[in-house]
Design a protein around this motif. Structure first.
Motif, PDB file in Angstrom:
ATOM      1  N   VAL A 232       0.856  -1.185   0.000  1.00  0.00           N
ATOM      2  CA  VAL A 232       0.000   0.000   0.000  1.00  0.00           C
ATOM      3  C   VAL A 232       0.894   1.238   0.000  1.00  0.00           C
ATOM      4  CG1 VAL A 232      -1.701   1.354   1.273  1.00  0.00           C
ATOM      5  CG2 VAL A 232      -1.889  -1.144   1.205  1.00  0.00           C
ATOM      6  N   VAL A 233       0.702   2.078  -1.011  1.00  0.00           N
ATOM      7  CA  VAL A 233       1.407   3.360  -1.099  1.00  0.00           C
ATOM      8  C   VAL A 233       0.345   4.456  -1.125  1.00  0.00           C
ATOM      9  CG1 VAL A 233       2.947   4.833  -2.444  1.00  0.00           C
ATOM     10  CG2 VAL A 233       3.360   2.364  -2.334  1.00  0.00           C
ATOM     11  N   THR A 234       0.492   5.432  -0.241  1.00  0.00           N
ATOM     12  CA  THR A 234      -0.451   6.546  -0.146  1.00  0.00           C
ATOM     13  C   THR A 234       0.249   7.839  -0.535  1.00  0.00           C
ATOM     14  OG1 THR A 234      -1.732   5.465   1.591  1.00  0.00           O
ATOM     15  CG2 THR A 234      -1.930   7.850   1.425  1.00  0.00           C
ATOM     16  N   TYR A 235      -0.480   8.677  -1.264  1.00  0.00           N
ATOM     17  CA  TYR A 235       0.062   9.951  -1.757  1.00  0.00           C
ATOM     18  C   TYR A 235      -0.889  11.068  -1.373  1.00  0.00           C
ATOM     19  CZ  TYR A 235       1.650  13.448  -5.203  1.00  0.00           C
ATOM     20  OH  TYR A 235       2.105  14.586  -5.830  1.00  0.00           O
ATOM     21  N   CYS A 236      -0.439  11.947  -0.480  1.00  0.00           N
ATOM     22  CA  CYS A 236      -1.247  13.083  -0.023  1.00  0.00           C
ATOM     23  C   CYS A 236      -0.391  14.340  -0.060  1.00  0.00           C
ATOM     24  CB  CYS A 236      -1.757  12.858   1.398  1.00  0.00           C
ATOM     25  SG  CYS A 236      -2.929  11.508   1.575  1.00  0.00           S
ATOM     26  N   THR A 237      -0.628  15.164  -1.038  1.00  0.00           N
ATOM     27  CA  THR A 237       0.138  16.398  -1.139  1.00  0.00           C
ATOM     28  C   THR A 237      -0.814  17.589  -1.176  1.00  0.00           C
ATOM     29  OG1 THR A 237       1.874  17.556  -2.370  1.00  0.00           O
ATOM     30  CG2 THR A 237       0.222  16.388  -3.657  1.00  0.00           C
TER      31      THR A 237
ATOM     32  N   LEU B 117       4.047   2.735   2.692  1.00  0.00           N
ATOM     33  CA  LEU B 117       4.709   4.022   2.485  1.00  0.00           C
ATOM     34  C   LEU B 117       3.656   5.110   2.363  1.00  0.00           C
ATOM     35  CD1 LEU B 117       7.336   5.657   1.903  1.00  0.00           C
ATOM     36  CD2 LEU B 117       6.889   5.255  -0.529  1.00  0.00           C
ATOM     37  N   LEU B 118       3.808   6.154   3.154  1.00  0.00           N
ATOM     38  CA  LEU B 118       3.008   7.370   3.026  1.00  0.00           C
ATOM     39  C   LEU B 118       3.901   8.461   2.462  1.00  0.00           C
ATOM     40  CD1 LEU B 118       0.708   9.400   3.521  1.00  0.00           C
ATOM     41  CD2 LEU B 118       1.454   9.536   5.913  1.00  0.00           C
ATOM     42  N   ILE B 119       3.537   8.962   1.297  1.00  0.00           N
ATOM     43  CA  ILE B 119       4.228  10.103   0.696  1.00  0.00           C
ATOM     44  C   ILE B 119       3.372  11.322   0.958  1.00  0.00           C
ATOM     45  CG2 ILE B 119       5.167  11.102  -1.415  1.00  0.00           C
ATOM     46  CD1 ILE B 119       5.129   8.235  -2.602  1.00  0.00           C
TER      47      ILE B 119
ATOM     48  N   GLY C  37      -0.813   4.656  11.430  1.00  0.00           N
ATOM     49  CA  GLY C  37      -0.041   3.426  11.543  1.00  0.00           C
ATOM     50  C   GLY C  37       0.763   3.121  10.303  1.00  0.00           C
ATOM     51  N   ALA C  38       1.116   4.163   9.528  1.00  0.00           N
ATOM     52  CA  ALA C  38       1.930   3.957   8.324  1.00  0.00           C
ATOM     53  C   ALA C  38       3.319   3.456   8.714  1.00  0.00           C
ATOM     54  CB  ALA C  38       2.036   5.249   7.532  1.00  0.00           C
ATOM     55  N   LYS C  39       3.834   2.526   7.948  1.00  0.00           N
ATOM     56  CA  LYS C  39       5.118   1.911   8.279  1.00  0.00           C
ATOM     57  C   LYS C  39       6.302   2.825   7.981  1.00  0.00           C
ATOM     58  CE  LYS C  39       3.358  -2.775   7.441  1.00  0.00           C
ATOM     59  NZ  LYS C  39       1.991  -2.361   7.058  1.00  0.00           N
ATOM     60  N   ARG C  40       6.154   3.672   6.969  1.00  0.00           N
ATOM     61  CA  ARG C  40       7.266   4.555   6.590  1.00  0.00           C
ATOM     62  C   ARG C  40       6.691   5.843   6.008  1.00  0.00           C
ATOM     63  NH1 ARG C  40      12.421   2.979   2.662  1.00  0.00           N
ATOM     64  NH2 ARG C  40      13.939   4.333   3.691  1.00  0.00           N
ATOM     65  N   LEU C  41       7.384   6.938   6.240  1.00  0.00           N
ATOM     66  CA  LEU C  41       6.951   8.254   5.770  1.00  0.00           C
ATOM     67  C   LEU C  41       8.009   8.860   4.862  1.00  0.00           C
ATOM     68  CD1 LEU C  41       5.076  10.798   5.922  1.00  0.00           C
ATOM     69  CD2 LEU C  41       6.410  11.478   7.933  1.00  0.00           C
ATOM     70  N   ALA C  42       7.569   9.378   3.719  1.00  0.00           N
ATOM     71  CA  ALA C  42       8.450  10.121   2.816  1.00  0.00           C
ATOM     72  C   ALA C  42       7.910  11.531   2.649  1.00  0.00           C
ATOM     73  CB  ALA C  42       8.557   9.431   1.457  1.00  0.00           C
ATOM     74  N   LEU C  43       8.749  12.524   2.865  1.00  0.00           N
ATOM     75  CA  LEU C  43       8.374  13.919   2.710  1.00  0.00           C
ATOM     76  C   LEU C  43       8.776  14.410   1.325  1.00  0.00           C
ATOM     77  CD1 LEU C  43       9.632  15.317   6.153  1.00  0.00           C
ATOM     78  CD2 LEU C  43       7.337  14.492   5.580  1.00  0.00           C
TER      79      LEU C  43
END
Length: 247
Positions: free
Chosen positions: A148-153, A170-172, A202-208
């Protein structure tokens, strides 16, 4: 699965990077996130053996100005452009003479799909929900290859961002503001906001990404975020143009 950050700036290009775009390289599909000027580099990372999907969060120019380079690509398996309600009309306004080559004249097959709120079954499952921004802006949750990859900008803190990021690998998310800064009239997030959303979900990893070009003027200012917040958010990714990570 890999994610490559093609453009990580918000608002305008600068010495720190191009405007926002990223690529999810999945087993059977290539998924482009937004079409800022960073999208011009996407052909460096494509095999041309997979269908390509482009998801637009909204139509502010730092997310769409790269659309004028579509004509340089040769997507042999075609391109599907996805967005919220009004995407067809907005694309017709942007991609036309005398400004650029109309979408119907690019040298590969194209399809435009307007997504309703909630889950949609494309060849993979995508869920879209509105975010908090001065214009309509969609966040996306992709379920593909068992990840699961999430994209919220371009959003302030909101429940929909948390919902989309629930248990994501991954949450971007955006980081338009400096630590501690707020912008109530023009909603964006600072690092603490983004980390808070990741923790709530509860996202496993965060990317800014989507760093305000007028706010983060040097790469050193960006990279300092990893030092400052790594303890609060293990595995934190502070993206840079050309960076590729494994999911």
């Amino acid at each position: 699965m890999q994610v490559t950050f093609l453009g990580t700036n918000g608002w305008y290009d600068s010495a720190t990077g191009n405007t926002v775009s990223a690529l999810i390289s999945a087993r059977d599909f290539d998924i482009i996130l937004d079409a800022g000027n960073g999208i011009a580099k996407v052909d460096q990372y494509l095999t041309q053996e997979k269908p390509v999907f482009l998801f637009l969060s909204h139509f502010h120019l730092d997310h769409t100005e790269g659309l004028h380079v579509l004509v340089k690509f040769r997507f042999k398996k075609g391109l599907t452009i996805c967005g919220g309600a009004g995407t067809r009309t907005n694309l017709a306004g942007l991609l036309r003479e005398p400004y650029t080559v109309p979408l119907e004249e690019v040298p590969f097959p194209t399809t435009v799909t307007e997504l309703a709120e909630g889950a949609t079954e494309l060849p993979f499952r995508v869920t879209c929900l509105p975010l908090v921004h001065p214009v309509p802006c969609m966040g996306y949750r992709f379920e593909i290859d068992g990840k699961v990859v999430t994209y919220c900008t371009d959003t302030g803190v909101c429940d929909n961002a948390v919902t989309l990021a629930r248990d994501a690998d991954l949450l971007i998310t955006e980081c338009g503001l400096k630590p501690g800064e707020k912008s109530p009239l023009w909603p964006h997030m600072n690092p603490e906001d983004a980390i808070g959303v990741a923790h709530r979900a509860g996202a496993k990893r965060l990317a800014l990404m989507h760093f305000g070009a007028e706010v983060y003027k040097t790469m050193e200012e960006r990279r300092a975020l990893k030092v400052q917040f790594e303890k609060d958010c293990p595995g934190l990714v502070v993206s840079e143009d050309g960076m590729t990570i494994e999911v």
